[in-house]
Write an enzyme that holds these catalytic residues in place. Structure first.
Site, mmCIF file in Angstrom:
data_model
loop_
_atom_site.group_PDB
_atom_site.id
_atom_site.type_symbol
_atom_site.label_atom_id
_atom_site.label_comp_id
_atom_site.label_asym_id
_atom_site.label_seq_id
_atom_site.Cartn_x
_atom_site.Cartn_y
_atom_site.Cartn_z
ATOM 1 N N HIS A 131 0.876 -1.189 0.000
ATOM 2 C CA HIS A 131 0.000 0.000 0.000
ATOM 3 C C HIS A 131 0.905 1.229 0.000
ATOM 4 C CE1 HIS A 131 -3.441 2.431 0.663
ATOM 5 N NE2 HIS A 131 -3.732 2.155 1.912
ATOM 6 N N HIS B 152 -2.795 -2.245 -9.556
ATOM 7 C CA HIS B 152 -3.683 -1.591 -8.605
ATOM 8 C C HIS B 152 -4.970 -2.383 -8.519
ATOM 9 C CE1 HIS B 152 -6.001 1.538 -6.602
ATOM 10 N NE2 HIS B 152 -4.845 2.074 -6.285
ATOM 11 N N ASP C 39 2.591 5.386 -6.893
ATOM 12 C CA ASP C 39 3.871 5.242 -6.199
ATOM 13 C C ASP C 39 5.065 5.080 -7.121
ATOM 14 O OD1 ASP C 39 3.045 5.412 -3.543
ATOM 15 O OD2 ASP C 39 2.196 3.411 -3.658
HETATM 16 N N1 ACO Z 1 4.339 -7.114 -10.332
HETATM 17 C C1 ACO Z 1 4.176 -8.340 -10.915
HETATM 18 N N2 ACO Z 1 2.980 -8.964 -11.006
HETATM 19 C C2 ACO Z 1 1.918 -8.338 -10.499
HETATM 20 C C3 ACO Z 1 2.023 -7.074 -9.890
HETATM 21 C C4 ACO Z 1 3.281 -6.463 -9.819
HETATM 22 N N3 ACO Z 1 3.444 -5.262 -9.255
HETATM 23 N N4 ACO Z 1 0.781 -6.708 -9.447
HETATM 24 C C5 ACO Z 1 -0.054 -7.702 -9.782
HETATM 25 N N5 ACO Z 1 0.623 -8.688 -10.439
HETATM 26 C C6 ACO Z 1 0.048 -9.893 -11.027
HETATM 27 C C7 ACO Z 1 -0.389 -10.890 -9.966
HETATM 28 O O1 ACO Z 1 0.649 -11.815 -9.693
HETATM 29 C C8 ACO Z 1 -1.582 -11.545 -10.630
HETATM 30 O O2 ACO Z 1 -1.115 -12.454 -11.591
HETATM 31 P P1 ACO Z 1 -1.908 -13.868 -11.817
HETATM 32 O O3 ACO Z 1 -3.322 -13.503 -12.117
HETATM 33 O O4 ACO Z 1 -1.187 -14.519 -12.960
HETATM 34 O O5 ACO Z 1 -1.754 -14.603 -10.529
HETATM 35 C C9 ACO Z 1 -2.248 -10.420 -11.393
HETATM 36 O O6 ACO Z 1 -1.165 -9.491 -11.673
HETATM 37 C C10 ACO Z 1 -3.350 -9.709 -10.628
HETATM 38 O O7 ACO Z 1 -2.821 -9.186 -9.417
HETATM 39 P P2 ACO Z 1 -3.489 -9.315 -7.998
HETATM 40 O O8 ACO Z 1 -2.402 -9.488 -6.984
HETATM 41 O O9 ACO Z 1 -4.591 -10.342 -8.018
HETATM 42 O O10 ACO Z 1 -4.167 -7.908 -7.853
HETATM 43 P P3 ACO Z 1 -4.627 -7.247 -6.494
HETATM 44 O O11 ACO Z 1 -5.712 -6.325 -6.850
HETATM 45 O O12 ACO Z 1 -4.894 -8.253 -5.426
HETATM 46 O O13 ACO Z 1 -3.302 -6.458 -6.015
HETATM 47 C C11 ACO Z 1 -1.701 -4.757 -5.718
HETATM 48 C C12 ACO Z 1 -3.108 -5.120 -6.239
HETATM 49 C C13 ACO Z 1 -1.560 -5.204 -4.245
HETATM 50 C C14 ACO Z 1 -1.533 -3.248 -5.742
HETATM 51 C C15 ACO Z 1 -0.644 -5.448 -6.604
HETATM 52 O O14 ACO Z 1 -0.767 -4.991 -7.930
HETATM 53 C C16 ACO Z 1 0.770 -5.233 -6.101
HETATM 54 O O15 ACO Z 1 1.236 -5.972 -5.216
HETATM 55 N N6 ACO Z 1 1.527 -4.213 -6.657
HETATM 56 C C17 ACO Z 1 2.852 -3.909 -6.207
HETATM 57 C C18 ACO Z 1 2.794 -3.068 -4.947
HETATM 58 C C19 ACO Z 1 2.317 -1.655 -5.230
HETATM 59 O O16 ACO Z 1 2.813 -0.978 -6.117
HETATM 60 N N7 ACO Z 1 1.383 -1.189 -4.385
HETATM 61 C C20 ACO Z 1 0.903 0.179 -4.477
HETATM 62 C C21 ACO Z 1 -0.530 0.196 -4.846
HETATM 63 S S1 ACO Z 1 -1.072 1.873 -4.998
HETATM 64 C C22 ACO Z 1 -1.318 2.364 -3.417
HETATM 65 O O17 ACO Z 1 -1.569 1.613 -2.518
HETATM 66 C C23 ACO Z 1 -1.223 3.735 -3.164
#
Ligand code: ACO
Length: 427
Positions: free
Chosen positions: A267, A306, A362
């Protein structure tokens, strides 16, 4: 055509009609779906609240597919270009843009509540020299409830207003004190002649000069970043604020809890992770290899993806412009080239395209903060300052909402039942 959903329970063959309002059904309406009269009734299973609306709200609108973000109906790009953080804070808190008189009174009140009780310095001193500033921030915000015991009177509008002013006014001071503590520098008291962000820069940077004059480009860039981070509807930190607020403690305790939720690397801690990731990659030539590791699931591409945006995060677009203005003053951050190359490759690569993974807020904010001289550990604190406005606005909305109750999810219990206790020497 009727605004209802007809459900047939194939276990019993019975049919139920459930009203649909705002494209939503009430989870409690499912409880009448039972096999036997003494059953608990049907529930929904939704870890991470992927498809559950926990509230009605009039604060922030997001269309994740189209990449739209609006506060109280005003597009984020307009606010970032034409407004300032304190005006946006008023808009978010009260629902409309302030008149000149309303703005002046609001700005005056916030400017005149920026000081911290002197005892706070003793609490700060108790932290180790290398304490993470976010840990200090969360602790000091929680500690404020002990300085303002009347804050527990959350039903009293005057007390509520006072705490809102205090919190918005004092979070920059707490953040700056945390930073100065980690540098071993004396604390700088607020300067009421400066703007919200100008005063924050002064409390961070001022040394021996009589009067600190912030660089206008940096003051404005921070103001824009604060506008972009002020609210984002029901994200993890805000959901935490509402869950804690639902048991009706004082707002300091609730904001401290929300800040704890914000701290995590998935987050508000993500901008810190982005910077660490860019430093680890180190050079343009290592970018393809890093992307390979992401696709092999060895690491995440922090700053991408996201829960709600399945398109370019509109805040990331604005931040990219702000970055250029900051770099004119500070010089270009060499990590920017690595970030641009990561973005270029990711936006062409099917792994990211098929999962609709785009840069989020971010991805670029950390690069700007670093160029401005902030240590990486301060990044989540820089997020928490403006988000305090969103948390408080959502808290006020929660308290006024007759639909709201103490947050208390259900569970699907899958463990053992009625076991006989076995004495330790017989296990
Ligand atoms: N890098 C690589 N793969 C990713 C990333 C990433 N940053 N984000 C999502 N994926 C992949 C997942 O592995 C998943 O793949 P799959 O379907 O083959 O298993 C798919 O994309 C969907 O992702 P989810 O994790 O199901 O999406 P969710 O909505 O649960 O997660 C989150 C969202 C937590 C923001 C995620 O994208 C993440 O961890 N990003 C990196 C951390 C980040 O930048 N957070 C900041 C968010 S903005 C904020 O809070 C202000």
């Amino acid at each position: 055509m009727s605004d209802t959903l007809t459900i047939t329970d194939n276990r019993t063959g019975k049919t139920y009609e459930v009203p649909i309002t705002h494209d939503t059904i009430k989870a409690l309406d499912l409880r009448k779906i039972k096999v036997k009269d003494d059953d608990f009734g049907l529930m929904t299973y939704d870890p991470g609240f992927m498809n559950t609306a926990s509230t009605k709200s009039t604060i922030t609108y997001i269309d994740g597919d189209l990449g739209i973000l609006e506060y109280r109906g005003y597009p984020i790009a307009d606010l970032a270009e034409k407004s300032n953080f304190l005006e946006v804070a008023y808009l978010i808190m009260y629902g409309s843009l302030p008149t000149k008189d309303q703005y002046d009174k609001w700005a005056h009140e916030i400017t005149h509540h920026t000081f911290l009780h002197e005892n706070i310095k003793q609490i700060m001193h108790a932290f180790r020299y290398d304490a993470h500033p976010m840990g200090m921030f969360i602790s000091i915000v929680a500690a404020l409830s002990t300085f303002y015991p009347e804050a527990s009177q959350i039903d009293d509008p005057a007390s509520r207003h006072k705490q809102i002013i205090r919190l918005i006014a004092k979070v920059p001071t707490i953040a700056a004190f945390s930073y100065r503590h980690s540098r071993g520098l004396p604390y700088v008291y607020p300067d009421n002649d400066l703007s919200y962000t100008g005063n924050f820069l002064s409390m961070l940077d001022k040394m021996t000069q009589d009067k600190y004059t912030p660089k206008p480009a940096l003051e404005r860039a921070l103001d824009v970043l604060f506008i972009l981070h002020a609210d984002h509807e029901q994200n993890c930190g805000t959901a935490a604020m509402r869950v804690i607020g639902s048991s009706q403690p004082d707002p300091y305790s609730a904001v401290a809890g929300a800040a704890g939720a914000l701290y995590g690397p998935l987050h508000g801690g993500a901008n810190e992770q982005v910077l660490r990731m860019l430093m680890e990659i180190g050079s343009l030539s290592n970018v393809p290899d890093f992307i390979k590791r992401v696709k092999n699931r060895e690491t995440l591409l922090y700053g991408f993806g996201h829960r709600v945006y399945k398109n370019y995060d509109p805040r990331a677009r604005i931040i990219k412009q702000t970055a250029d203005e900051v770099f004119e003053v500070t010089g270009r951050n060499p990590l920017l080239d690595i970030a641009l190359e990561l973005e270029r490759i990711a936006l062409e690569d099917d792994f990211f395209v098929s999962r609709k993974l785009y840069p989020n807020v971010d991805f670029y904010s950390g690069i700007i903060y670093q160029a401005m001289g902030f240590p990486v550990a301060m990044f989540p604190v820089l997020f928490a300052i403006p988000r305090t406005v969103g948390w408080l606005s959502q808290w006020v909305e929660l308290l006024a909402d007759p639909d709201q109750k103490i947050a208390r999810p259900r569970q699907i219990y899958l463990g053992g039942r009625g076991l006989d206790y076995v004495p330790m020497d017989q296990r």
